[in-house]
Design an enzyme around this catalytic site. Structure first.
Site, PDB file in Angstrom:
ATOM      1  N   ASN A   9       0.869  -1.182   0.000  1.00 22.14           N
ATOM      2  CA  ASN A   9       0.000   0.000   0.000  1.00 22.14           C
ATOM      3  C   ASN A   9       0.906   1.232   0.000  1.00 22.14           C
ATOM      4  O   ASN A   9       1.516   1.550   1.018  1.00 22.14           O
ATOM      5  CB  ASN A   9      -0.886  -0.020   1.260  1.00 22.14           C
ATOM      6  CG  ASN A   9      -1.666   1.271   1.425  1.00 22.14           C
ATOM      7  OD1 ASN A   9      -1.797   2.060   0.495  1.00 22.14           O
ATOM      8  ND2 ASN A   9      -2.185   1.488   2.625  1.00 22.14           N
ATOM      9  N   TRP A  10       0.963   1.895  -1.154  1.00 22.99           N
ATOM     10  CA  TRP A  10       1.882   3.037  -1.271  1.00 22.99           C
ATOM     11  C   TRP A  10       1.305   4.308  -0.655  1.00 22.99           C
ATOM     12  O   TRP A  10       1.969   5.320  -0.593  1.00 22.99           O
ATOM     13  CB  TRP A  10       2.220   3.270  -2.745  1.00 22.99           C
ATOM     14  CG  TRP A  10       3.312   2.375  -3.240  1.00 22.99           C
ATOM     15  CD1 TRP A  10       3.695   1.172  -2.713  1.00 22.99           C
ATOM     16  CD2 TRP A  10       4.180   2.619  -4.354  1.00 22.99           C
ATOM     17  NE1 TRP A  10       4.741   0.650  -3.433  1.00 22.99           N
ATOM     18  CE2 TRP A  10       5.058   1.513  -4.455  1.00 22.99           C
ATOM     19  CE3 TRP A  10       4.298   3.640  -5.299  1.00 22.99           C
ATOM     20  CZ2 TRP A  10       6.044   1.430  -5.432  1.00 22.99           C
ATOM     21  CZ3 TRP A  10       5.272   3.550  -6.284  1.00 22.99           C
ATOM     22  CH2 TRP A  10       6.132   2.451  -6.343  1.00 22.99           C
ATOM     23  N   LYS A  11       0.046   4.279  -0.238  1.00 17.86           N
ATOM     24  CA  LYS A  11      -0.621   5.479   0.299  1.00 17.86           C
ATOM     25  C   LYS A  11      -0.412   6.643  -0.691  1.00 17.86           C
ATOM     26  O   LYS A  11      -0.326   6.398  -1.877  1.00 17.86           O
ATOM     27  CB  LYS A  11      -0.084   5.799   1.693  1.00 17.86           C
ATOM     28  CG  LYS A  11      -0.031   4.564   2.595  1.00 17.86           C
ATOM     29  CD  LYS A  11       0.163   4.901   4.025  1.00 17.86           C
ATOM     30  CE  LYS A  11       0.357   3.614   4.803  1.00 17.86           C
ATOM     31  NZ  LYS A  11       0.142   3.745   6.208  1.00 17.86           N
ATOM     32  N   HIS A  95      -9.483   0.918   5.066  1.00 16.68           N
ATOM     33  CA  HIS A  95      -8.184   1.167   5.719  1.00 16.68           C
ATOM     34  C   HIS A  95      -8.412   2.130   6.880  1.00 16.68           C
ATOM     35  O   HIS A  95      -9.241   3.033   6.795  1.00 16.68           O
ATOM     36  CB  HIS A  95      -7.196   1.752   4.708  1.00 16.68           C
ATOM     37  CG  HIS A  95      -5.793   1.792   5.233  1.00 16.68           C
ATOM     38  ND1 HIS A  95      -5.359   2.771   6.094  1.00 16.68           N
ATOM     39  CD2 HIS A  95      -4.742   0.951   5.050  1.00 16.68           C
ATOM     40  CE1 HIS A  95      -4.092   2.534   6.411  1.00 16.68           C
ATOM     41  NE2 HIS A  95      -3.695   1.436   5.785  1.00 16.68           N
ATOM     42  N   GLU A  97      -6.837   4.605   7.887  1.00 13.34           N
ATOM     43  CA  GLU A  97      -6.673   6.038   7.552  1.00 13.34           C
ATOM     44  C   GLU A  97      -7.935   6.579   6.894  1.00 13.34           C
ATOM     45  O   GLU A  97      -8.286   7.744   7.067  1.00 13.34           O
ATOM     46  CB  GLU A  97      -5.429   6.226   6.662  1.00 13.34           C
ATOM     47  CG  GLU A  97      -4.157   6.058   7.483  1.00 13.34           C
ATOM     48  CD  GLU A  97      -2.934   5.578   6.717  1.00 13.34           C
ATOM     49  OE1 GLU A  97      -2.936   5.642   5.468  1.00 13.34           O
ATOM     50  OE2 GLU A  97      -1.973   5.123   7.369  1.00 13.34           O
ATOM     51  N   GLU A 167      -5.248  -5.073  10.764  1.00 14.84           N
ATOM     52  CA  GLU A 167      -4.251  -4.018  10.901  1.00 14.84           C
ATOM     53  C   GLU A 167      -4.507  -3.236  12.185  1.00 14.84           C
ATOM     54  O   GLU A 167      -5.294  -2.280  12.187  1.00 14.84           O
ATOM     55  CB  GLU A 167      -4.329  -3.056   9.720  1.00 14.84           C
ATOM     56  CG  GLU A 167      -4.024  -3.678   8.389  1.00 14.84           C
ATOM     57  CD  GLU A 167      -3.426  -2.660   7.434  1.00 14.84           C
ATOM     58  OE1 GLU A 167      -2.335  -2.909   6.935  1.00 14.84           O
ATOM     59  OE2 GLU A 167      -4.040  -1.604   7.218  1.00 14.84           O
ATOM     60  N   GLY A 173       2.468   2.315  10.587  1.00 19.98           N
ATOM     61  CA  GLY A 173       3.393   3.431  10.385  1.00 19.98           C
ATOM     62  C   GLY A 173       4.087   3.882  11.659  1.00 19.98           C
ATOM     63  O   GLY A 173       4.715   4.947  11.690  1.00 19.98           O
ATOM     64  N   SER A 212       3.529  -2.135  10.311  1.00 18.08           N
ATOM     65  CA  SER A 212       4.992  -2.117  10.483  1.00 18.08           C
ATOM     66  C   SER A 212       5.659  -3.465  10.189  1.00 18.08           C
ATOM     67  O   SER A 212       6.593  -3.869  10.885  1.00 18.08           O
ATOM     68  CB  SER A 212       5.357  -1.610  11.883  1.00 18.08           C
ATOM     69  OG  SER A 212       4.896  -0.285  12.051  1.00 18.08           O
ATOM     70  N   GLY A 233       2.797  -1.210   4.220  1.00 18.32           N
ATOM     71  CA  GLY A 233       2.815   0.216   3.894  1.00 18.32           C
ATOM     72  C   GLY A 233       4.228   0.663   3.573  1.00 18.32           C
ATOM     73  O   GLY A 233       4.759   0.395   2.492  1.00 18.32           O
ATOM     74  N   GLY A 234       4.867   1.329   4.531  1.00 15.93           N
ATOM     75  CA  GLY A 234       6.191   1.939   4.324  1.00 15.93           C
ATOM     76  C   GLY A 234       7.201   1.045   3.619  1.00 15.93           C
ATOM     77  O   GLY A 234       7.882   1.494   2.677  1.00 15.93           O
TER      78      GLY A 234
HETATM   79  C1  PEP Z   1      -0.702   0.147   5.913  1.00 13.84           C
HETATM   80  O1  PEP Z   1      -0.701   1.273   5.470  1.00 13.84           O
HETATM   81  O2  PEP Z   1      -1.645  -0.604   5.643  1.00 13.84           O
HETATM   82  C2  PEP Z   1       0.403  -0.301   6.758  1.00 13.84           C
HETATM   83  C3  PEP Z   1       0.339  -1.479   7.321  1.00 13.84           C
HETATM   84  O3  PEP Z   1       1.457   0.576   6.921  1.00 13.84           O
HETATM   85  P1  PEP Z   1       2.890   0.261   7.589  1.00 13.84           P
HETATM   86  O4  PEP Z   1       3.377  -1.045   7.001  1.00 13.84           O
HETATM   87  O5  PEP Z   1       3.759   1.416   7.156  1.00 13.84           O
HETATM   88  O6  PEP Z   1       2.695   0.185   9.042  1.00 13.84           O
END
Ligand code: PEP
Length: 256
Positions: A9-11, A95, A97, A167, A173, A212, A233-234
């Site tokens: 997930n590049w956001k 999600h 966010e 999640e 993040g 994470s 994500g990251g």
């Molecule tokens: C996400 O955005 O779904 C996520 C899990 O982010 P991260 O891996 O950066 O915690």
């Protein structure tokens, strides 16, 4: 046996330049048994798909969100059928966010799930509790209400066309990851809840962990019996890290 799935997930990150570089760096990595998908921002989906095609990388491209409406006067929205048109294989819905920053309720998420499935695209439904909810002992109540709102509309078969992602909001993040034991406990509760509606679908459903995930912790998490891959994500923004996570999923696929 469930085939593992790792989704990036590049956001709201990316550019033509980053995609070009990312795909170049990914080229040459050996194909694995894990199904792999990257979800860049909407506008880059066709470009990303083309870059993967010309590099002969076998990977899906998905979206991070869609409208709960089919079409019409909804300025700025993108429908699930438009995403199908541009070749998205998956759409992330619910999600945290989107829930926290854009006020998406369980009902809206369920409408989106229905649109995605009706458009022939696969939903990735995210559920997860905040730190406060966890500390108040509300984790199970929160994730099951998020799950059940969607199952009531699309059924277990609808959800099984895609995947479920646990999640924990406090792990997204933040660099804080749920321990494999903490994650497995919630994954099992989620699977058992699907099982109470349909045992066959529950054993097919892929439940991803997100929060994470990094190359250093992926294998331990993915070794848990009810964790079938990850939503990343990251770490998905770096091709090398993403690939290391995909490799971790492949390495444990046979064990689960
Ligand atoms: C996400 O955005 O779904 C996520 C899990 O982010 P991260 O891996 O950066 O915690």
């Amino acid at each position: 046996m469930r085939r593992s799935l790792v989704v990036g997930n590049w956001k709201m990150n990316g550019s033509f330049e980053l995609i070009d570089q990312w795909v170049s760096n990914y080229t040459g990595f050996m194909e694995t048994t894990t199904e792999t998908v990257v979800c860049p921002p909407f506008v880059y989906i066709p470009f990303f798909k083309n870059r993967l095609l010309t590099s002969a990388i076998s990977m899906g491209v998905g979206a991070q969100n869609c409208s709960q409406y089919e079409s019409g006067a909804y300025t700025g929205e993108v429908s699930a059928s438009m995403l199908a048109d541009v070749g998205s294989s998956y759409v992330i819905i619910g999600h945290s966010e989107r829930r926290q920053l854009f006020g998406e309720t369980n009902e809206v998420v369920a409408e989106k799930a229905k649109r995605v499935i009706d458009a022939g695209v696969r939903p990735i439904l995210c559920v997860g509790e905040t730190l406060e909810q966890r500390q108040n002992g509300q984790t199970v109540e929160v994730v099951l209400s998020q799950l059940n709102a969607v199952l009531d509309v699309v059924g277990t078969a609808g959800l099984c066309t895609g995947a479920l992602a646990y999640e924990p909001v406090w792990a997204i993040g933040t660099g804080k990851t749920a321990t494999p034991e903490e994650a497995q406990q919630v994954h099992k509760i989620l699977r058992d809840s699907v099982k109470s509606r349909n045992p066959a679908d529950a054993s097919l459903l892929r439940i991803l962990y997100g929060g994470s995930v990094k190359p250093s912790n992926a294998e331990k998490l993915f070794s848990c019996p009810d964790i079938d891959g990850g939503l990343i994500g990251g770490a998905s923004l770096k091709a090398e890290d993403f690939y290391a996570i995909v490799q971790a999923a492949s390495a444990v696929e046979d064990i689960n």
